[in-house]
Scaffold this active site. Structure first.
Site, PDB file in Angstrom:
ATOM      1  CD  GLU A 124      -2.203 -11.668  -0.515  1.00  0.00           C
ATOM      2  OE1 GLU A 124      -2.384 -10.467  -0.776  1.00  0.00           O
ATOM      3  OE2 GLU A 124      -3.141 -12.489  -0.429  1.00  0.00           O
ATOM      4  CE  LYS A 127      -3.410  -8.149  -5.417  1.00  0.00           C
ATOM      5  NZ  LYS A 127      -4.174  -8.259  -4.148  1.00  0.00           N
ATOM      6  CB  CYS A 143      -4.730 -11.546  -3.386  1.00  0.00           C
ATOM      7  SG  CYS A 143      -6.269 -11.316  -2.451  1.00  0.00           S
TER       8      CYS A 143
END
Length: 592
Positions: free
Chosen positions: A351, A416, A466
């Protein structure tokens, strides 16, 4: 029974008014005996001094003094039991991993909730929850202090606030258990796991959700047991563990001849509950063994791809410093060059591996460095990077993952979906503008499209950035959208050398098992690795080391029941509990 005894001589006489708790079980209800045993009384009870004009008999009532002490000792024991329950539960999770403790960790809480008032049960549940979450999430203080640059006292206060919110689920559980289950019957045995599972389901979604380390996650190492998650999700494991806790508690009550809310446990009920629990465990274990064999057979004949994960181990303190951007990219290129020797089909960077907005015009030098490294490796790359889209009104920022071909051209981008509150966006900023100062260096990100996948040759990739890996519905949506492989890219440098990276990894195991997909994980500072479709961690890197891992993984196309229907089991528990409570409430109202 109320008893009276005068204390003192002369014009001044004292009356001690002691709250009555349990005179029926107190052998010393005789006032003469009580006075001789306790000539001086100091307690939290009301002390009243009455002046009399003449000597005479004082009709003030005094009730067994010893019962007050018994009640105080009992309250202390309940607090100790609640604290013990919270600590036992914490020890069941990483990095301790005493997962067997979870099967009876709630028993002390059940005992603490026995008897007393609704308020006392709520309080004991709150104490157990606070103990558990303060000891489980302790690492948040270091994260907020070191990386969020908040004072330690503020960080500790925020941890306490979060722990208090999460502890409310324990409190509601203890309250509802005593309020709506007056008899230690088979209904009690079924109500315990259903109520626990229903509260976990609510916690998954309420206030954007924070399902960190649900009860079922503690069993991530028991592979035969967790295969049931391809039917029920992680909630099924939570249900089973909570059921075992309830069953063990009933057996203990029967063995010790103790009662629940004044009612004794019947032997036939213990036999029925034990038999049902053993039947469920045997069935789940047998199903798990069958699913492991079937999935391994399917993986052996499936299409295989060689994947490399790159762990750059870039210090979070300097990651976004412009002076270190070139060094960071050079490091990732060097590690990728090492991985290229094994000729992988895909390389995965973590990430935000590129500490700049990738492919933006004003970052030409850094863009050329990344693309040159890709062309040199001669394979496909998946790279985490922040991005933005310019609109007529503003710039929309995203936490993204780019899929690039061997020439360095973009094939697709995933944004995301589930953002971190106060890390990637500020909730309720309109009403609490001062909170934005805590995340001043981080812009407000926008959410991407749920269930979106990346097309890679003849396969589809499901991305989890994440802590999206702790939300089952995101991985399920991608699998339902025909994702053949799940990839989790993350930056766990925020956690430091604490239990948090291990806890984070343990939850992603379930995303692989629920959907029967391999999960590839690339983390900036670890833990990077590979998880196969039945939950085996086939390879993992140490924390805070430069690392490269390459493994061959199968691309499965199995459709599990869970990936198709989702959290029907947990929803059924919630609906069932609400209907039961409504029925009990209505019945009591009619009776009164």
């Amino acid at each position: 029974m109320n008893m009276s005894y005068p204390r003192g001589r002369g014009r001044y006489r004292y009356r001690y008014r002691i709250n009555f708790f349990d005179s029926e079980t107190d052998p010393d209800t005789d006032p003469e005996k009580a006075y001789k045993q306790f000539p001086y009384i100091y307690s939290n009870s009301r002390l009243q001094k009455k002046k009399h004009s003449r000597m005479g008999k004082d009709h003030a009532h005094i009730i067994s003094i010893r019962s007050v002490q018994v009640q105080t000792d009992m309250n202390r024991k309940k607090v100790v039991a609640a604290v013990g329950s919270g600590l036992l539960l914490t020890l069941a999770y990483p990095h301790f991993d005493f997962y067997g403790l979870a099967w009876f960790a709630l028993v002390p809480l059940f005992w603490a909730a026995k008897g007393g008032t609704d308020g006392q049960r709520f309080s004991t549940g709150l104490i157990a929850g606070l103990t558990h979450y303060l000891s489980l999430l302790y690492w948040l203080v270091n994260t907020m202090t070191f990386y969020g640059r908040l004072p330690e006292m503020v960080s500790a206060a925020l941890l306490l606030l979060l722990a208090a919110y999460l502890a409310l689920y324990f409190a509601v559980f203890a309250y509802a258990l005593g309020r709506f289950q007056q008899k230690p019957s088979l209904a009690f045995f079924c109500f315990v796991p259903a109520l626990w599972t229903a509260l976990e389901y609510v916690r998954m979604y309420l206030f954007s959700g924070f399902p960190w380390e649900l009860l079922g996650y503690s069993q991530y190492r028991l592979l035969p047991l967790i295969q049931m998650t391809d039917l029920t999700g992680v909630y099924g494991v939570s249900f089973l563990v909570a059921m075992a806790n309830g069953g063990i508690f009933l057996v203990l009550l029967f063995a010790l001849r103790a009662d629940w809310q004044g009612r004794q446990v019947q032997g036939r009920m213990v036999i029925a509950a034990t038999s049902l629990m053993l039947l469920c465990l045997t069935g789940v274990w047998t199903y798990g063994e069958f699913r492991i064999r079937a999935t391994d057979q399917a993986a052996a004949v499936a299409q295989q791809k060689k994947i490399s994960v790159i762990q750059g181990n870039v210090d979070q303190a300097v990651k976004w410093d412009p002076a270190f951007q070139v060094t960071t990219i050079a490091k990732y290129n060097q590690l990728s060059e090492t991985a290229a020797e094994e000729k992988p089909d895909l390389m995965v960077w973590p990430e935000t591996a590129t500490p700049f907005y990738f492919l933006t015009p004003h970052e030409r030098k850094l863009n050329r460095m990344v693309q040159a490294g890709i062309r040199k490796a001669g394979t496909y790359f998946l790279i985490g990077s922040p991005s933005y889209v310019r609109t007529p009104e503003q710039l929309d920022y995203f936490n993204s993952a780019y899929l690039l071909n061997p020439l360095g051209y973009v094939l697709g981008k995933y944004d995301k979906v589930h953002l971190v509150p106060y890390g990637e966006y500020v909730p309720l900023k309109k009403w609490f503008p001062f909170v934005g100062k805590m995340v001043a260096e981080i812009g407000d990100f926008k959410s991407g499209e749920m269930g979106a996948t990346l097309a890679w040759e003849d396969a589809k990739l499901g991305m989890l950035i994440c802590f999206e890996g702790i939300f089952p519905d995101l991985a399920r949506a991608m699998t339902k959208n025909q994702a053949d492989l799940l990839i989790n890219i993350t930056n766990d440098a925020w956690f430091g050398k604490t239990s948090a990276p291990y806890q984070h990894l343990s939850m992603t195991v379930f995303r692989a098992v629920e959907n029967k997909r391999c999960l590839v994980r690339s983390a900036n500072t670890g833990i990077s690795g590979f998880i196969d479709p039945v939950g085996r961690c086939t390879a993992a890197t140490p924390l805070f080391e430069d690392a490269v891992l390459t493994r061959t993984v199968p691309l499965l196309k199995i459709r599990t029941i869970y990936s198709q229907v989702g959290d029907v089991f947990a929803l059924a528990c919630l609906v069932g509990v609400l209907l039961f409570i409504a029925r009990r409430y209505t019945k009591n109202k009619i009776a009164n």
